[in-house]
Structures are given as structure tokens and as C-alpha cells.
Design a protein around this motif. Structure first.
Motif, mmCIF file in Angstrom:
data_model
loop_
_atom_site.group_PDB
_atom_site.id
_atom_site.type_symbol
_atom_site.label_atom_id
_atom_site.label_comp_id
_atom_site.label_asym_id
_atom_site.label_seq_id
_atom_site.Cartn_x
_atom_site.Cartn_y
_atom_site.Cartn_z
ATOM 1 N N ILE A 74 -1.261 7.097 4.297
ATOM 2 C CA ILE A 74 -0.468 5.916 4.625
ATOM 3 C C ILE A 74 0.321 6.131 5.904
ATOM 4 O O ILE A 74 0.574 5.187 6.659
ATOM 5 N N LYS A 79 0.833 -1.208 0.000
ATOM 6 C CA LYS A 79 0.000 0.000 0.000
ATOM 7 C C LYS A 79 0.865 1.254 0.000
ATOM 8 O O LYS A 79 0.541 2.255 -0.643
ATOM 9 N N GLU A 81 -2.041 5.239 8.608
ATOM 10 C CA GLU A 81 -2.293 3.797 8.620
ATOM 11 C C GLU A 81 -1.112 3.035 9.206
ATOM 12 O O GLU A 81 -1.287 2.064 9.955
#
Length: 524
Positions: A493, A480, A496
Motif C-alpha cells: 500500500i 485499501k 500504491e
């Protein structure tokens, strides 16, 4: 039906044979390698293969393909180009990664040899990525070095000191032989029983001629030692033995033990590397409040001054002085002479002033002020035997013209905060070298000359960071991250990754530290 499981019939053809992609799990490390290499802009890295310069013949192998091969190899302790070629032909993971292409070992070896700058850039870009996703902060960076064997033998080393000894020994042997011949000739005795023959003397003369040629080479190069296999490798001393090596330098961030910067030195010490590595670390982290620590092998007044002028906070313990060492003689050490800042003089143990004279001396690139006391005082001083030898008329002290910097630095090093950082240093920087040597199986370089060694060194340090990131966030999240890199948007990101670290329980204290600095950066 037997009690044991039966394998497939090797000669049985399958109607729907599995594809390479089906044979590689989704969480296989090769998928992470593939995802990251696809984010690289090869044109900016200026990676080119020799074959790509030739218009005729077969097309060249893409540089990304060769990069994938090397990263996979270094992650799995396979660095030899011949062994990498073998893996391409038999390893399913490697077949998946190369998509069935099979470059020869020569092509693989040439890529590593011809692209040292590109490999250094890849390492640097990955470090910057780690900084952008807040896994490198630069709050505390530890520096260390390790001697790693060069691709050169000590048998091809020539040293000025050794050559002079060898030439002197040959001259002595020849002189003794000629003297013996002359004595036997005068006594009219037979020379056939001599322990050394004329043929052996001729061989000695040939050796002397070769030694002299080597000495002339050292003179032309302006060097004290030279290895004929790898001209840049030098002899470095370890407690148990000497070895032909390079001094690999790394700067490690305290947050998650990622390597921030790396370099190669040809010196067998670290005295000239503090400012170099601290500057590289500050450039990557872009942290104006960076703190750099190292062991006492990096303690150098000139290097400390450079770091202070560059605005870099350093914590490096001073080397042992005469005060801390066991002194065999009863003479006073420099520490027992107190410097008076107001009067700009030294006070000796007998309360006499050593005053500065106009003349300065240069030593090791530093200008030293000279402080003296009159010889008439020293002559009658009751403490003279504890201060001077019989042949020395008066006491003389030397002080670096920027010694006030060291005075302030010494006070700082005596604080509890500095001592705590010094104590913590080993746990930060020794972890990566241990992982590199044990887990990644790396203890020597395969290429020669400093220019090429810089490239291989950067490749192994990149490999360490790459594996550490995968261990920290997992392959799925890493893929990702690669998508976010392509989209040029790391905002989501970052969050995350922070959440993943928290939920996985990976060093919770580090997460809180990360989250605090992340919130501060958002406010700014």
C-alpha cells in the motif's frame, strides 16, 4: 405532460424500497469513517461507556458507534451532542453510519467527556500510521500555538490583583462614609440627604466578605487567578481583547502538512513548550535527524538547552534585544560589552575588563555568573553617562552559566540555512490552524478542565489529519489502506500510495522527496 419534472408520490408504497446502503455513494466519506474505525482495537484503547458497566437493563452502545458519530460530526462542523442527536434522526449518512441506532445526546456527550485518554491515543495511532506509510518524515517539523476559547465565562473569573483592588475600594468608601457621618453628627446636621445609605453600606460589607472568601480560596489553591466554571482555564491576552482560553499546541510535518503531535497548555505564552513539543514530535517520527522550528515566542535558553541535550536540532529565532530595539536612552546595551572566552571576562566600550566574582545569582531557575569592574574605573570613565546612572557606582554584567550554548546557537541562527527555515516556518504550521478554524469551524472547546480538553483537542487534530489524508489519496485508496492495516502489511500500500500521489500530480516535489527517503529506508 407538463413542462416541469414531477416528484414521487409520497404516499405511494414501493414494492422494492431502496436500502440505506443504496442511498450512500461508494465514495461517501462515511464509508471511510466506517472502514477506519473497524481497524481499531477497542480493548487496547480502553474505551468504556458508563452503560457498559451496568449489568441490568438494555445493552450499551458500542464505543465504535460513538466514535463514528463524533468523527462524522467534527468533519461536518457539528460538535454539539444535541445537534448530533438531531442528525442521527434526520441525516441519511448518519443513519447509514449508525445502522439505525439512536443514542441520546447525553450518551454522546458522556463518551467525549469520559474518554479523553482514548481520544489522545487514537490521534497518536493515526499519526504513527501516517509515519508508517511515509507521509510523515520528521525531516522538518514546525511548532505553533493558538489561544482557543474555553467553555467558561470571564464573569466567573476571580483574580488576586482585582480582588485586592475591590476590597481596598470598599474600605475607602466605608471610611469616607463614616467620616462624613461623624462630621454631620458634630455639626448636628440631618443625615437623610446622604448619597449613600446604611443599606448600601451593608451590601458593601457583604461584597467585601465574598471578596475575602475568594481571596482565601486563591491562597489555599496557591493561584493568582481561578475560574469557578473551568478551574484550569486561564485569561490569555490577544491584541484586541482578553479571553478565557487554553493554549493549543501543534507540531506540523513539512512533507504534507500533517499534524505530528499536539498538546494543551494553560499558560498564555509558549516559552516552556519547545522541548515538550519537540520531544513528542521525535517520539512519533522516530527520526534522529529531526529539525524543529518555531517562532520567537518559543525562544528560551532553558528549553534550547533541553533540546540540545536530547539531540534535537532546533531553529528558533531569538527575541528582539536592546540592540535591535529603539532605545530611548543613550546608554550602552549588553551587546556592546564583548565577552572574552579565553579570559572569561567582559570588555566594556572603554576597553576595561569586567571580571567574574565567586558569587552566583539565581533568576528564573537559571544560575547566573556575575562580572564586575572596579568602581574606581567607572568613577573616572569618560563614558560613564552612557553606561551607568548617577546612583550606580560600577558596571555589573550577568551571564548564564551555560551561555556558551547560546553563543553557538546564535552563530547557527545567522547562517543562510537557518534563515531559510525560519522564513518557511509560517507556511508549514499556519495552514492547519487556518483549516481547523475555517473549514472545520472550530474556535472553542465544549468540555471543561484540562484533562477533558486534552481529549477534545486530540479529536479535532485527528479530524484534521483524517480529512487531509482523504483529500490526498482519495476514499477508494484509503479503504485499501484500512484492509492493509487489518492484514498488518503496509508494504504494497505504501508503493500504491506513492504511485497515486505521482499520477494525481499532488505536489510532485514532495513525491520525489518521499520516494528518495523510501528507497533509502528499503536499502537499510
Amino acid at each position: 405532460m407538463g413542462i416541469y419534472k414531477q416528484g414521487l408520490n409520497r404516499k405511494q408504497q414501493l414494492m422494492f424500497p431502496p436500502s440505506l446502503d443504496e442511498l450512500v455513494d461508494e465514495d461517501n466519506i462515511v464509508r471511510a469513517i466506517e472502514a477506519y474505525i473497524d481497524t481499531l482495537d477497542i480493548s487496547k484503547l480502553n474505551i468504556r461507556t458508563k452503560k457498559s458497566l451496568i449489568k441490568d437493563g438494555q445493552p450499551a452502545f458500542h464505543p465504535k458507534l460513538l466514535l463514528k458519530i463524533y468523527i462524522y460530526g467534527y468533519l461536518n462542523k457539528i460538535r454539539s451532542s444535541r445537534k448530533l442527536e438531531q442528525e442521527i434522526n434526520r441525516n441519511i449518512e448518519m443513519m447509514w453510519l449508525t445502522q439505525g441506532l439512536r443514542p441520546s445526546y447525553k450518551t454522546i456527550a458522556n463518551f467525549r467527556k469520559d474518554n479523553p485518554k482514548a481520544l489522545q491515543t487514537i490521534f497518536k495511532e493515526f499519526s504513527l500510521l501516517l509515519k508508517d506509510i511515509k507521509l510523515i518524515t520528521g525531516d522538518l517539523v514546525a511548532i505553533d500555538g493558538a489561544f482557543l476559547r474555553a467553555n467558561a465565562s470571564k464573569n466567573t473569573l476571580i483574580m488576586r490583583k482585582t480582588l485586592k483592588k475591590d476590597i481596598a475600594k470598599i474600605d475607602e468608601d466605608i471610611k469616607n462614609y463614616m467620616t462624613l457621618l461623624e462630621t454631620l453628627d458634630k455639626e448636628d446636621k440631618n443625615t437623610t440627604n446622604l448619597k449613600i445609605s446604611k443599606d448600601e453600606i451593608d451590601k458593601l460589607l457583604e461584597k467585601k466578605e465574598q471578596f475575602q472568601e475568594d481571596l482565601d480560596m486563591l491562597d489555599a489553591l496557591g493561584k493568582e487567578q481561578h475560574n469557578k466554571t473551568d478551574h484550569d482555564a486561564t485569561v490569555m491576552s490577544k491584541p484586541a481583547h482578553n479571553l478565557m482560553a487554553y493554549n493549543s499546541q501543534i507540531a506540523v510535518d513539512d512533507t504534507y502538512k500533517f499534524i505530528v503531535a499536539t498538546d494543551i497548555s494553560t499558560s498564555g505564552h509558549d516559552l516552556d513548550q519547545l522541548h515538550n513539543m519537540a520531544t513528542k514530535s521525535k517520539e512519533i517520527t522516530n527520526n534522529p535527524n529531526i529539525i524543529v522550528t518555531a517562532d520567537k515566542g518559543y525562544y528560551s535558553s532553558k528549553e534550547l538547552k533541553k533540546c540540545i541535550e536530547a539531540g534535537i536540532e532546533t531553529i528558533v529565532p531569538p527575541r528582539a534585544t536592546a540592540k535591535t530595539k529603539k532605545i530611548k536612552s543613550a546608554r550602552f546595551s549588553k551587546n556592546q560589552f564583548i565577552y572574552n572566552h579565553d579570559k572569561d571576562c567582559y570588555i566594556c566600550p572603554n576597553d576595561q575588563e569586567l571580571k567574574k566574582i565567586e558569587k552566583q545569582y539565581e533568576r528564573d531557575g537559571r544560575m547566573l555568573d556575575v562580572y564586575r569592574v572596579s568602581s574606581s574605573y567607572c568613577r573616572i570613565c569618560p563614558l560613564k553617562k552612557n553606561c551607568l546612572s548617577d546612583a550606580t557606582p560600577n558596571k555589573q554584567m550577568y551571564r548564564w552559566e551555560h551561555e556558551n550554548i547560546i553563543d553557538s546557537y546564535t552563530k547557527k541562527m545567522n547562517t543562510q540555512e537557518a534563515k531559510a527555515i525560519v522564513k518557511k516556518r509560517g507556511s508549514i504550521v499556519e495552514h492547519p490552524f487556518g483549516t481547523i478554524k475555517r473549514t472545520l469551524g472550530w474556535d472553542h472547546f465544549l468540555v471543561r478542565t484540562k484533562k477533558k480538553v486534552l481529549g477534545e483537542n486530540a479529536l479535532i487534530m485527528f479530524t484534521y489529519n483524517f480529512r487531509r489524508l482523504l483529500n490526498l489519496i482519495g476514499i477508494a485508496l484509503f479503504k485499501k489502506l484500512c484492509i492493509a492495516i487489518k492484514m498488518n502489511d503496509l508494504t504494497k500500500i505504501r508503493e500504491e500510495i506513492a504511485a497515486y500521489i505521482l499520477m494525481s500530480g499532488v505536489n510532485l516535489a514532495y513525491f520525489y522527496r518521499y520516494f528518495y527517503f523510501y528507497k533509502i529506508s528499503v536499502k537499510k
